[in-house]
Scaffold this active site. Structure first.
Site, PDB file in Angstrom:
ATOM      1  N   HIS A 205     -34.746  59.184 -73.702  1.00  0.00           N
ATOM      2  CA  HIS A 205     -34.684  59.410 -75.146  1.00  0.00           C
ATOM      3  C   HIS A 205     -36.098  59.195 -75.659  1.00  0.00           C
ATOM      4  O   HIS A 205     -36.617  58.082 -75.606  1.00  0.00           O
ATOM      5  CB  HIS A 205     -33.709  58.433 -75.789  1.00  0.00           C
TER       6      HIS A 205
ATOM      7  N   GLY B 257     -33.259  63.829 -77.323  1.00  0.00           N
ATOM      8  CA  GLY B 257     -33.746  63.435 -78.640  1.00  0.00           C
ATOM      9  C   GLY B 257     -34.140  64.614 -79.511  1.00  0.00           C
ATOM     10  O   GLY B 257     -34.975  65.439 -79.124  1.00  0.00           O
ATOM     11  N   GLU B 258     -33.519  64.723 -80.690  1.00  0.00           N
ATOM     12  CA  GLU B 258     -33.861  65.719 -81.719  1.00  0.00           C
ATOM     13  C   GLU B 258     -33.720  67.163 -81.246  1.00  0.00           C
ATOM     14  O   GLU B 258     -34.488  68.041 -81.645  1.00  0.00           O
ATOM     15  CB  GLU B 258     -35.277  65.485 -82.245  1.00  0.00           C
TER      16      GLU B 258
ATOM     17  N   PRO C 122     -23.992  59.938 -74.804  1.00  0.00           N
ATOM     18  CA  PRO C 122     -23.113  58.883 -75.312  1.00  0.00           C
ATOM     19  C   PRO C 122     -23.621  58.429 -76.678  1.00  0.00           C
ATOM     20  O   PRO C 122     -24.818  58.210 -76.849  1.00  0.00           O
ATOM     21  CB  PRO C 122     -23.280  57.759 -74.277  1.00  0.00           C
ATOM     22  N   MET C 123     -22.739  58.299 -77.652  1.00  0.00           N
ATOM     23  CA  MET C 123     -23.136  57.814 -78.973  1.00  0.00           C
ATOM     24  C   MET C 123     -22.041  56.912 -79.505  1.00  0.00           C
ATOM     25  O   MET C 123     -20.933  57.377 -79.829  1.00  0.00           O
ATOM     26  CB  MET C 123     -23.390  58.980 -79.932  1.00  0.00           C
ATOM     27  N   GLU C 124     -22.344  55.627 -79.578  1.00  0.00           N
ATOM     28  CA  GLU C 124     -21.346  54.646 -79.988  1.00  0.00           C
ATOM     29  C   GLU C 124     -20.809  54.965 -81.383  1.00  0.00           C
ATOM     30  O   GLU C 124     -21.572  55.222 -82.313  1.00  0.00           O
ATOM     31  CB  GLU C 124     -21.942  53.238 -79.978  1.00  0.00           C
TER      32      GLU C 124
ATOM     33  N   CYS D 278     -30.305  51.321 -75.873  1.00  0.00           N
ATOM     34  CA  CYS D 278     -29.646  51.039 -77.147  1.00  0.00           C
ATOM     35  C   CYS D 278     -30.559  50.220 -78.064  1.00  0.00           C
ATOM     36  O   CYS D 278     -31.054  49.161 -77.665  1.00  0.00           O
ATOM     37  CB  CYS D 278     -28.339  50.286 -76.903  1.00  0.00           C
TER      38      CYS D 278
ATOM     39  N   GLN E 179     -20.862  54.602 -68.654  1.00  0.00           N
ATOM     40  CA  GLN E 179     -22.098  53.863 -68.939  1.00  0.00           C
ATOM     41  C   GLN E 179     -21.830  52.379 -69.157  1.00  0.00           C
ATOM     42  O   GLN E 179     -20.949  51.994 -69.926  1.00  0.00           O
ATOM     43  CB  GLN E 179     -22.802  54.425 -70.170  1.00  0.00           C
TER      44      GLN E 179
END
Length: 339
Positions: free
Chosen positions: A176, A208-209, A15-17, A106, A76
């Site tokens: 993350h 992450g990455e 999920p990425m706002e 977040c 979520q």
């Protein structure tokens, strides 16, 4: 002798706002390789949200909790009050998501200032209360998972926070591998994940990455996690999940060519025009093209052309022309591994 096929290693879409919303979920799951998605966080601040809010974030609820490509979507929630989180989780559960995920990662200042997201990593007892309240509030068959960072300022309480989530009833944990203070600056500290894995008995997913297949393989080796969550890397390279999957099943290298991606770009633009406000449309396409430049040289040229456009009609004509030119050139996607 019957040889048992190796277990599938799960690949989740993050999920990425403001970036990885239902539009990109639809498009990226059409490309393939993703096992499950998680929605952008739905913020719970004390009131009982109406169904229309949940449906705005997860239109997939109208499709059995799945994208049109058939990939399940877990909803979520973000909040810090156990009672309010439980009440909203119960209402959301009635709409039929694949499961409910809880956001403890977040890093946004506004969210943290109000005690949500990564701010709760300083209060494991509150984390445990929130997870337990949500777990009690929703049907037993519905998965409740959680996503965390390594910590707020440092990773000193990472094990304690992970254990609080497990004790509260979470069935899975995505880590993350950065603290709130790290933000999104590289690197991700995958080497901190094994101590979290050792502290809990539930599955742990590394995040992450992860931009390339090499990153994915290295992350698995360092973190000890078979399951990965892909975020910006999947947005920049929509074929990344399929490429990782190809490695997993021994099919060698896989690359999604630009010409094969263009029909999905057209689908993206169609959905943007159907579902977003006019003032948001051009920006969303430019945002995606900007990230695609990391993987595709052709995206740089596309970005340069679209960047100066503001009218929907002009952008639509550009998209249609790009797809037509690719089709004329005979661009096709190579056969990939089973999604």
């Amino acid at each position: 002798m019957i040889t048992k096929a190796p277990a599938r290693k799960p690949l989740l879409l993050a999920p990425m706002e403001g970036l990885l919303d239902f539009v990109l979920r639809d498009v990226l799951t059409r490309v393939g390789g993703v096992d499950r998605c998680v929605s952008e966080f739905i913020r719970v601040t004390g009131s009982l949200l109406p169904d229309k809010v949940f449906l705005r974030y997860l239109p997939e609820l109208r499709n059995g909790g799945r994208t049109l490509a058939g990939v399940p979507v877990r909803a979520q929630l973000l909040g810090s009050d156990p009672v309010s989180m439980a009440e909203n989780a119960a209402r959301l559960a009635a709409l039929g998501p694949e499961g409910i995920d809880l956001n403890f990662g977040c890093p946004a200042r506004t969210v943290n200032r109000h005690g949500g997201g990564a701010a709760l990593l300083r209060e494991p007892e509150v984390i445990a209360a929130v997870v337990a309240a949500v777990r009690r509030a929703v049907p037993a068959h519905l998965p409740v998972s959680a996503k965390m960072r390594l910590g707020y300022d440092d990773a000193g309480r990472a094990r304690e926070c992970a254990q609080a989530m497990e004790q509260g009833g979470a069935c899975e944990l995505v880590v993350h591998a950065r603290t709130k203070a790290d933000g999104y600056r590289p690197p991700a500290y995958w080497e901190r994940i094994p101590e979290i894995r050792e502290a809990v008995a539930i599955p742990v997913v590394a995040n992450g990455e992860i931009w390339t297949v090499a990153d994915a393989l290295r992350c698995r080796g360092v973190s000890g996690c078979d399951a990965l969550m892909l975020g910006r890397g999947m947005v920049a390279d929509p074929g990344l999940a399929l490429a990782i999957r190809a490695q997993d099943v021994g099919q060698g290298a896989f690359a999604l060519p630009w010409a094969a991606l263009l029909p999905q770009l057209a689908r993206f633009w169609q959905l943007v025009c159907e579902d977003l406000e006019p003032r948001q449309r051009a920006g969303r396409l430019k945002q995606w093209l900007n990230l695609l430049r990391r993987r595709y040289p052709e995206a740089q040229r596309a970005f340069d052309e679209v960047r100066v456009m503001t009218e929907q009609r002009a952008i639509g004509a550009w998209v249609a022309r790009a797809v037509e030119l690719a089709a004329t050139a005979g661009g096709r996607a190579p056969a990939g591994p089973a999604a």
